[in-house]
Motif scaffolding. Structure first.
Motif, PDB file in Angstrom:
ATOM      1  N   ASP A 168       0.856  -1.188   0.000  1.00 15.39           N
ATOM      2  CA  ASP A 168       0.000   0.000   0.000  1.00 15.39           C
ATOM      3  C   ASP A 168       0.889   1.234   0.000  1.00 15.39           C
ATOM      4  O   ASP A 168       1.855   1.302   0.769  1.00 15.39           O
TER       5      ASP A 168
ATOM      6  N   TYR B 299       0.748   5.769  -0.456  1.00 18.07           N
ATOM      7  CA  TYR B 299      -0.062   6.981  -0.561  1.00 18.07           C
ATOM      8  C   TYR B 299       0.740   7.922  -1.449  1.00 18.07           C
ATOM      9  O   TYR B 299       1.354   8.877  -0.994  1.00 18.07           O
TER      10      TYR B 299
ATOM     11  N   ASN C  34      -1.618  13.673   6.978  1.00 14.27           N
ATOM     12  CA  ASN C  34      -1.456  12.214   7.060  1.00 14.27           C
ATOM     13  C   ASN C  34      -0.425  11.671   6.074  1.00 14.27           C
ATOM     14  O   ASN C  34      -0.590  10.602   5.501  1.00 14.27           O
TER      15      ASN C  34
ATOM     16  N   SER D 161      -2.122   2.894   7.865  1.00 15.47           N
ATOM     17  CA  SER D 161      -2.408   4.329   7.965  1.00 15.47           C
ATOM     18  C   SER D 161      -3.846   4.608   8.352  1.00 15.47           C
ATOM     19  O   SER D 161      -4.133   5.409   9.247  1.00 15.47           O
ATOM     20  N   GLU D 162      -4.790   3.960   7.696  1.00 17.49           N
ATOM     21  CA  GLU D 162      -6.206   4.220   7.970  1.00 17.49           C
ATOM     22  C   GLU D 162      -6.565   3.839   9.398  1.00 17.49           C
ATOM     23  O   GLU D 162      -7.296   4.544  10.083  1.00 17.49           O
ATOM     24  N   SER D 163      -6.025   2.717   9.865  1.00 13.35           N
ATOM     25  CA  SER D 163      -6.325   2.258  11.231  1.00 13.35           C
ATOM     26  C   SER D 163      -5.821   3.260  12.256  1.00 13.35           C
ATOM     27  O   SER D 163      -6.509   3.565  13.240  1.00 13.35           O
TER      28      SER D 163
ATOM     29  N   LYS E  93      -5.257   6.484  11.726  1.00 10.84           N
ATOM     30  CA  LYS E  93      -6.024   7.730  11.619  1.00 10.84           C
ATOM     31  C   LYS E  93      -7.346   7.625  12.380  1.00 10.84           C
ATOM     32  O   LYS E  93      -7.820   8.599  12.971  1.00 10.84           O
ATOM     33  N   GLU E  94      -7.957   6.425  12.357  1.00 10.37           N
ATOM     34  CA  GLU E  94      -9.221   6.240  13.068  1.00 10.37           C
ATOM     35  C   GLU E  94      -9.031   6.342  14.581  1.00 10.37           C
ATOM     36  O   GLU E  94      -9.882   6.855  15.301  1.00 10.37           O
TER      37      GLU E  94
END
Length: 650
Positions: free
Chosen positions: A337, A339, A552, A628-630, A632-633
């Motif tokens: 993954d 970005y 981010n 990253s998404e985890s 950020k949450e």
């Protein structure tokens, strides 16, 4: 040991001696290893022996009727490995790795390059094989002794010798370079101290274990990387008082290119030493020389690519992460993954495309571009490619630029495009009809042919600008031209010394890793900028010019227009450049004199350089951006970095 040697004919030991001597000669001549002390001489003599002797014991344990055949097969295999490294080293001054060998779909495009690197006298390199075959045949025909197969017990003295040699080799190598095995990125150092054969075994072990970091990676590792980035940003910024920061903001170029199309030109093998210079009395880059006057030109900008060459430069620019020390990220970690910049540009309303007049599979771009988030990848199938308008690696640069603008006219605006040039690629072939200047005259055919292909590339960029203007795209576009990697390796230092009219020292070798970075924004004032910079800095600099504040991000580059950025460029082999010094190998050079520094100008940077490379490697090897998404949450990350710091974050 004496019993083993005396019971086998001398010819078996002669074969072993052939390989041993050949390896030493190649190390001194083709790999150009220098011997600075007695330790290094002993290391050179010892390091081929463990692997050669170990293989020899395996052969001795087989039935005697198979031994001669196995010995010749082993001799041929070792010679092939050695010669493959010779050919690769002639162009890249580097050694082959397993990830590099896995780039199999690139081989078809490498034909002309390999032919250029192979010499007629290379046949002499293999002359020992038929000699050994004749000697073994005569021995086998003349012998009247019974078949003899050696047991492990009988060979134990030989194994003891192998262990002693290995211990001596590693001990002396660690004296020469402490913590040698931690410097996996420095293949020159590994081969010089461990030997070419032990290096390949070590490389295989690294490859086998390379998938382990991803299995055991977790969110905390990404948090550690982000903490490092944020702490570095704060450390730099608090060096400036608030008044100075406000003054720098008045001169800021933030948002100067807001809403414009973005056109990247990856200038193949374009080094900075040709800019504003001549050959045979003719300008090498007349168009770029004029363009610089009306552009932002970074005159001390370094490529930071490694074995991945062009793909590494794309990786650096798109992700602001360092490439791998071994192989190309485009192959070894194409399923990760990311970005990347194309994805971010899409999120901000841009249509994104990469354009290339070659196979879509070259450097595994067709796979990696999906991970980067491109909307479209234009390959040679999207171009009118004929025998007349192509050479070497694919479509010539001038027709490539003409047809690429036609594609841009069909794209929704604003668009972000990545144009990858081809003609100025090793072996720098060019037809007489496309030569705007004559070849140079030196002992290097590579350097001689380099100047005309650079000149042709310059003309193709001029054609790009003309096409953009004629089709109404120029005023609404920002054009970024950057050299992707060096084109002339250190194997051509003698010819480069002739052209530069000075000795190419290690200090000059690093200077020659500078490539152009030209950012042209129609209507904006031009400026030559002397800040030390590298490809890893392009992404945050571009977002700054576009007026985009991206949160981010996990990046190591810095906005080049920030007054409080630290002038430091880290090369993949662990060397680095600051505004005052260059650290090359294990020597710190003063940039004002080009000589070894008497004061410790480099000491304060060494730990930071190693940490930054290791953290970047952990992102790639552990595929950390998947977390990253985890993260950020749980708790939004503000990527402080030098580019996005503001008073509230402070």
């Amino acid at each position: 040991m004496k019993q083993i040697i005396s019971s086998k004919p001398l010819v078996f030991w002669v074969v072993l001696a052939f390989l041993w001597v050949k390896t030493i000669v190649v190390s001194l001549t083709e790999f150009q290893f220098s011997l600075e002390n007695v330790n290094q001489l002993i290391i050179l003599l010892l390091n081929p022996l463990p692997v050669l002797l170990l293989a020899f014991t395996f052969i001795l344990m087989q039935k005697e009727k198979r031994q001669t055949g196995l010995l010749l097969i082993f001799m041929s295999l070792i010679s092939a490995i050695l010669y493959a490294n010779i050919v690769y080293y002639r162009e890249f001054t580097d050694f082959i790795t397993i990830p590099l060998l896995l780039m199999g779909n690139n081989v078809n495009d490498l034909g002309s390059s390999i032919q250029t690197l192979v010499n007629g006298y290379d046949l002499l390199f293999f002359i020992d094989i038929p000699i050994a075959a004749i000697l073994l045949y005569k021995w086998k025909k003349a012998r009247n002794t019974p078949d003899e197969k050696y047991s492990f017990k009988k060979l134990s003295p030989l194994y003891g010798l192998i262990i002693l040699i290995t211990i001596a080799n590693i001990s002396l190598a660690n004296i020469e370079r402490p913590e040698l095995l931690t410097r996996t990125f420095d293949r020159d150092l590994l081969v010089k101290n461990l030997g070419i054969y032990s290096y390949h075994i070590y490389d295989a072990q690294l490859h086998i274990t390379s998938s382990v970091p991803r299995v055991f990676a977790n969110e905390s590792e990404l948090e550690e990387v982000n903490d490092y980035i944020n702490e570095e940003a704060i450390d730099y910024i608090i060096k400036e008082d608030k008044e100075d920061m406000e003054k720098s903001e008045e001169k800021d170029l933030f948002g100067i290119a807001e809403g414009k199309n973005v056109i990247f030109v990856a200038a193949e093998s374009l080094q900075d030493f040709v800019i504003n210079e001549t050959v045979n009395g003719e300008e090498i880059t007349p168009f770029l020389n004029d363009l610089i006057d009306d552009s932002l030109y970074f005159e001390e900008f370094y490529h930071q690519s490694a074995q991945g060459k062009s793909s590494d430069s794309e990786f650096l620019v798109a992700n602001s992460l360092y490439p791998s020390a071994r192989g190309a990220v485009f192959f070894t970690h194409s399923s990760n993954d990311y970005y990347a910049m194309p994805e971010i540009m899409k999120e901000n309303g841009y249509y994104t495309a990469s354009l290339h007049g070659n196979n879509g599979s070259f450097w595994n771009r067709n796979v990696m571009y999906e991970q980067f988030g491109y909307d479209r990848f234009y390959t040679k199938d999207d171009y009118n490619v004929t025998e007349e308008n192509s050479i070497g690696w694919g479509l010539k640069d001038i027709p490539f630029m003409e047809q690429s603008v036609d594609h841009m006219l069909d794209m929704p605006q604003p668009f972000y495009t990545n144009l990858i040039t081809l003609t100025n690629h090793f072996p720098f072939d060019l037809g007489e009809e496309d030569m705007y200047i004559d070849r140079y005259d030196s002992n290097s055919n590579t350097l001689n042919k380099y100047f005309p292909t650079v000149r042709y590339m310059d003309e193709s960029i001029k054609e790009l600008f003309n096409e953009l203007k004629e089709n109404g795209l120029y005023e609404d576009s920002m054009i970024i031209i950057y050299g992707d990697h060096n084109g002339i390796s250190t194997n051509h230092n003698k010819a480069m010394s002739q052209y530069l009219d000075k000795e190419v020292t290690p200090f000059v070798e690093v200077e020659l890793q500078q490539v152009p970075l030209i950012i042209h924004i129609p209507g904006a004032e031009g400026e030559t900028i002397s800040t030390v910079s590298g490809q890893i800095d392009v992404r945050p600099t571009l977002f700054h010019l576009l007026g985009m504040e991206i949160e981010n991000q996990t990046i190591f580059g810095n906005n080049l227009f920030s007054e409080d950025r630290e002038e430091l460029v880290i090369l993949r082999n662990g060397d680095f450049i600051t505004d005052e010094a260059m650290f090359i190998g294990n020597t710190c050079y003063d940039k004002t004199t080009g000589e070894p520094a008497e004061t410790p100008l480099c000491e304060s940077y060494k730990e930071k350089v190693q940490e930054e490379l290791q953290l970047s490697d952990s992102i790639i090897q552990g595929d950390l951006l998947r977390f990253s998404e985890s993260i950020k949450e749980q708790q939004p990350i503000q990527s402080i970095n030098k580019n996005t710091f503001n008073e509230q974050e402070h």
